[in-house]
Motif scaffolding. Structure first.
Motif, PDB file in Angstrom:
ATOM      1  N   ALA A 165       0.823  -1.216   0.000  1.00 22.23           N
ATOM      2  CA  ALA A 165       0.000   0.000   0.000  1.00 22.23           C
ATOM      3  C   ALA A 165       0.861   1.273   0.000  1.00 22.23           C
ATOM      4  CB  ALA A 165      -0.987   0.037   1.152  1.00 22.23           C
ATOM      5  N   ALA A 166       0.691   2.030  -1.081  1.00 26.22           N
ATOM      6  CA  ALA A 166       1.460   3.272  -1.254  1.00 26.22           C
ATOM      7  C   ALA A 166       0.736   4.413  -0.548  1.00 26.22           C
ATOM      8  CB  ALA A 166       1.623   3.557  -2.741  1.00 26.22           C
ATOM      9  N   THR A 167       0.772   4.370   0.764  1.00 23.25           N
ATOM     10  CA  THR A 167       0.067   5.379   1.572  1.00 23.25           C
ATOM     11  C   THR A 167       0.853   6.692   1.604  1.00 23.25           C
ATOM     12  OG1 THR A 167       1.247   4.608   3.520  1.00 23.25           O
ATOM     13  CG2 THR A 167      -0.861   3.577   3.093  1.00 23.25           C
ATOM     14  N   SER A 168       0.160   7.745   1.964  1.00 24.65           N
ATOM     15  CA  SER A 168       0.846   9.031   2.167  1.00 24.65           C
ATOM     16  C   SER A 168       1.825   8.886   3.322  1.00 24.65           C
ATOM     17  CB  SER A 168      -0.136  10.139   2.527  1.00 24.65           C
ATOM     18  OG  SER A 168      -1.390   9.940   1.982  1.00 24.65           O
ATOM     19  N   PRO A 216      14.591   1.781  -3.709  1.00 22.92           N
ATOM     20  CA  PRO A 216      14.449   0.580  -4.543  1.00 22.92           C
ATOM     21  C   PRO A 216      15.585  -0.430  -4.357  1.00 22.92           C
ATOM     22  CG  PRO A 216      14.670   2.564  -5.890  1.00 22.92           C
ATOM     23  CD  PRO A 216      14.701   3.010  -4.487  1.00 22.92           C
ATOM     24  N   ASP A 217      16.688  -0.030  -3.732  1.00 26.39           N
ATOM     25  CA  ASP A 217      17.754  -0.991  -3.437  1.00 26.39           C
ATOM     26  C   ASP A 217      17.306  -1.976  -2.344  1.00 26.39           C
ATOM     27  OD1 ASP A 217      17.658   1.347  -1.860  1.00 26.39           O
ATOM     28  OD2 ASP A 217      19.644   0.973  -1.023  1.00 26.39           O
ATOM     29  N   LEU A 218      16.341  -1.544  -1.529  1.00 23.10           N
ATOM     30  CA  LEU A 218      15.883  -2.405  -0.419  1.00 23.10           C
ATOM     31  C   LEU A 218      14.480  -2.971  -0.657  1.00 23.10           C
ATOM     32  CD1 LEU A 218      17.146  -0.242   2.609  1.00 23.10           C
ATOM     33  CD2 LEU A 218      18.217  -2.286   1.656  1.00 23.10           C
ATOM     34  N   ILE A 219      13.660  -2.218  -1.356  1.00 23.83           N
ATOM     35  CA  ILE A 219      12.262  -2.626  -1.579  1.00 23.83           C
ATOM     36  C   ILE A 219      12.022  -2.758  -3.085  1.00 23.83           C
ATOM     37  CG2 ILE A 219       9.862  -1.815  -1.350  1.00 23.83           C
ATOM     38  CD1 ILE A 219      10.365  -1.621   1.422  1.00 23.83           C
ATOM     39  N   ASP A 220      11.584  -3.924  -3.541  1.00 22.65           N
ATOM     40  CA  ASP A 220      11.426  -4.167  -4.990  1.00 22.65           C
ATOM     41  C   ASP A 220      10.310  -3.327  -5.598  1.00 22.65           C
ATOM     42  OD1 ASP A 220      13.176  -6.117  -4.224  1.00 22.65           O
ATOM     43  OD2 ASP A 220      12.218  -7.741  -5.359  1.00 22.65           O
ATOM     44  N   TYR A 221       9.175  -3.293  -4.903  1.00 25.67           N
ATOM     45  CA  TYR A 221       8.020  -2.556  -5.422  1.00 25.67           C
ATOM     46  C   TYR A 221       7.064  -2.280  -4.271  1.00 25.67           C
ATOM     47  CZ  TYR A 221       5.782  -7.176  -5.219  1.00 25.67           C
ATOM     48  OH  TYR A 221       5.298  -8.390  -4.769  1.00 25.67           O
ATOM     49  N   ILE A 222       6.115  -1.364  -4.500  1.00 25.55           N
ATOM     50  CA  ILE A 222       5.007  -1.169  -3.548  1.00 25.55           C
ATOM     51  C   ILE A 222       3.729  -1.488  -4.326  1.00 25.55           C
ATOM     52  CG2 ILE A 222       3.784   0.423  -2.020  1.00 25.55           C
ATOM     53  CD1 ILE A 222       6.302   2.189  -1.970  1.00 25.55           C
ATOM     54  N   CYS A 223       2.912  -2.402  -3.809  1.00 24.63           N
ATOM     55  CA  CYS A 223       1.653  -2.677  -4.512  1.00 24.63           C
ATOM     56  C   CYS A 223       0.553  -1.797  -3.925  1.00 24.63           C
ATOM     57  CB  CYS A 223       1.286  -4.153  -4.417  1.00 24.63           C
ATOM     58  SG  CYS A 223       0.698  -4.653  -2.795  1.00 24.63           S
ATOM     59  N   ASP A 224      -0.371  -1.376  -4.785  1.00 25.84           N
ATOM     60  CA  ASP A 224      -1.471  -0.518  -4.334  1.00 25.84           C
ATOM     61  C   ASP A 224      -2.651  -0.693  -5.283  1.00 25.84           C
ATOM     62  OD1 ASP A 224      -1.681   2.151  -2.351  1.00 25.84           O
ATOM     63  OD2 ASP A 224      -3.107   2.126  -4.027  1.00 25.84           O
ATOM     64  N   VAL A 270       5.482   1.817  -8.065  1.00 25.40           N
ATOM     65  CA  VAL A 270       4.168   1.445  -7.497  1.00 25.40           C
ATOM     66  C   VAL A 270       3.475   0.583  -8.542  1.00 25.40           C
ATOM     67  CG1 VAL A 270       1.972   2.273  -6.563  1.00 25.40           C
ATOM     68  CG2 VAL A 270       4.061   3.611  -6.203  1.00 25.40           C
ATOM     69  N   VAL A 271       3.044  -0.601  -8.133  1.00 23.97           N
ATOM     70  CA  VAL A 271       2.492  -1.574  -9.079  1.00 23.97           C
ATOM     71  C   VAL A 271       1.098  -2.007  -8.623  1.00 23.97           C
ATOM     72  CG1 VAL A 271       4.815  -2.440  -9.643  1.00 23.97           C
ATOM     73  CG2 VAL A 271       3.498  -3.539  -7.811  1.00 23.97           C
ATOM     74  N   PRO A 272       0.311  -2.583  -9.557  1.00 21.88           N
ATOM     75  CA  PRO A 272      -1.014  -3.065  -9.156  1.00 21.88           C
ATOM     76  C   PRO A 272      -0.902  -4.225  -8.157  1.00 21.88           C
ATOM     77  CG  PRO A 272      -0.810  -2.980 -11.551  1.00 21.88           C
ATOM     78  CD  PRO A 272       0.552  -2.738 -10.995  1.00 21.88           C
TER      79      PRO A 272
END
Ligand code: DWN
Ligand code: SAH
Length: 412
Positions: A322-325, A338-346, A363-365
């Motif tokens: 979840a790409a929260t504020s 992005p070196d530590l986290i591959d993607y954020i799903c939202d 940010v990905v589906p």
């Protein structure tokens, strides 16, 4: 819109602010961006300060509201089923109360977003009006029959509404009063808009919970104030209004619902007296409390960085959920990119395909999380944990693990 930018002075009392915590340069919480916008990304200096006069914790600087609330605002309220239910109950409580006149009641909501709360009034043909400056979400509200005016609320607008439609029985707001830097003008507007028997009922993330849970991610550009009953009593007292009831809420990681009226028009419930006593005992009126909070925030940051770096060193993959504020503060303050986290799903279409503000994680589906789950997922919408855990049983069943950072950093 003009914002009073007198640096280091409390926006409520005008007294000097004591600096509590400096988060450094931060991007906009909802400033999701495309590759082409990277070079022009906006940053501001995010610091919070406290005044023992107004007892209000607040951002010392804030970007102008038009930078945050416009025709492509990224947050749509109706993405959470639990919040839909919450606002249905909120509306039902108001409808069942004695606050609305028997004939032709009029309800105004500030920051109605996509109509998540007011639709419960429009369905019952209650005369209502939403005030919502973010035109894209206001359009969604209008589409479902919620009469919404796309504008920033102000005393001037309140006077206009009174002359065109008369005074209101109830003025409602959720997660928006704390967003408005010109809060003195808003309170003047509310005072002018309410009938003598009128009430204002609003809720926002609660300072007592933020301190207890070290949920520093409630601090970002949009949240210019972090309210307590003490600070709300002070603020509305300036316009001869007073708290008549308070009610804690579980939403957004711990919120408080405040009910206020013109001074002397209703009996003050015991809940108010009790909460004010509790807040003084918790030290929500003292700068020393926030110095301890700063130490807790710094500890939380170093624990989260260490945990994620250790997992990466062991070859584990981590994503954000979840790409929260709120996550904008956590990821930028902790320097997690992005070196530590591959993607954020939202699940929000307008955020998908973009980069997260500042640290630029894709940010990905939600489908990506389903089809390509990571070993660990950092729960960035920890406030929706129950709803998300219920939906994501398969992730855990498949060996996936959650990382949470509130109230303490841990792997679940
Ligand atoms: O105060 C504010 C609150 C009400 O909403 C605003 N300033 C902005 C916003 O804050 P937030 O972005 O931190 O809100 P939430 O409700 O914690 O996060 C919502 C995000 O999480 C949305 O982008 C949708 C996403 N989400 C998801 O992907 N899957 C949410 C749920 C429940 C889910 O299952
Ligand atoms: N009430 C909804 C939306 C909260 S997000 C909920 O709880 O889910 C905050 C909303 O306040 C945004 O939709 C934003 O556009 C709106 N807002 C910000 N400043 C405002 C102002 N001055 N007047 C009215 N609404 C405002």
């Amino acid at each position: 819109m003009k914002v009073n930018m007198k640096k280091n002075l409390c926006r409520v009392s005008g007294a000097p602010l004591a600096k509590v915590l400096d988060f450094g340069m931060q991007p906009l919480g909802n400033g999701f961006l495309g590759d082409k916008d990277i070079n022009t990304e906006y940053f501001y200096s995010m610091k919070i300060g406290f005044s023992e006069v107004s007892m209000m914790l607040q951002l010392i600087e804030q970007p102008i509201p038009e930078k945050m609330f416009h025709d492509h605002y990224a947050f749509y309220s109706s993405t959470s089923k639990v919040m839909e239910q919450h606002f249905k109950s909120f509306a039902e409580e108001v409808l069942d109360s004695n606050y609305l006149s028997k004939s032709d009641p009029f309800v105004v909501e500030l920051g109605c977003n996509d109509g998540i709360m007011l639709k419960n009034f429009s369905k019952k043909n209650i005369r209502h009006l939403g005030i919502e400056p973010s035109a894209n979400v206001a359009e969604e509200a209008n589409k479902i029959g919620v009469r919404t005016r796309s504008d920033f609320f102000s005393k001037k607008l309140a006077d206009k509404i009174v002359s065109e439609e008369g005074k209101a029985d109830a003025f409602l707001a959720a997660n928006v009063m704390c967003h408005i830097p010109e809060i003195l003008d808003v309170v003047k507007g509310i005072k002018a808009l309410l009938k003598p028997s009128g009430v204002v009922i609003f809720e926002d993330p609660y300072l007592g919970d933020i301190i207890n849970k070290t949920s520093y991610d409630q601090i970002y550009d949009e949240h210019v104030f972090l309210f307590s009953a003490l600070s709300i009593q002070y603020l509305f007292g300036l316009e001869e209004m007073e708290l008549i009831d308070v009610s804690p809420q579980k939403t957004h990681g711990g919120s408080m619902r405040y009910t206020l009226a013109h001074r002397g028009s209703y009996a003050v419930k015991d809940s108010v007296t009790q909460l004010l006593i509790k807040e003084r005992a918790q030290g929500l009126d003292k700068i020393a409390t926030f110095e301890e909070f700063r130490a807790n925030v710094e500890r939380s940051r170093s624990e989260l960085i260490t945990l994620i770096k250790d997992l990466k060193a062991k070859g584990k993959r981590v994503s954000g959920y979840a790409a929260t504020s709120k996550s904008t503060t956590v990821l930028n303050y902790c320097g997690i990119g992005p070196d530590l986290i591959d993607y954020i799903c939202d699940t929000t279409p307008i955020k998908q395909g973009k980069l997260s503000p500042g640290v630029h994680i894709p940010v990905v589906p939600h489908e990506v999380f389903k089809n390509d789950p990571t070993d660990y997922a950092l729960l960035l919408a920890w406030n929706h944990a129950d709803e998300i855990m219920e939906k994501e049983k398969d992730y855990v069943g498949g060996g996936g693990k959650w990382i949470v950072h509130v109230p303490t950093v841990k792997v679940l």
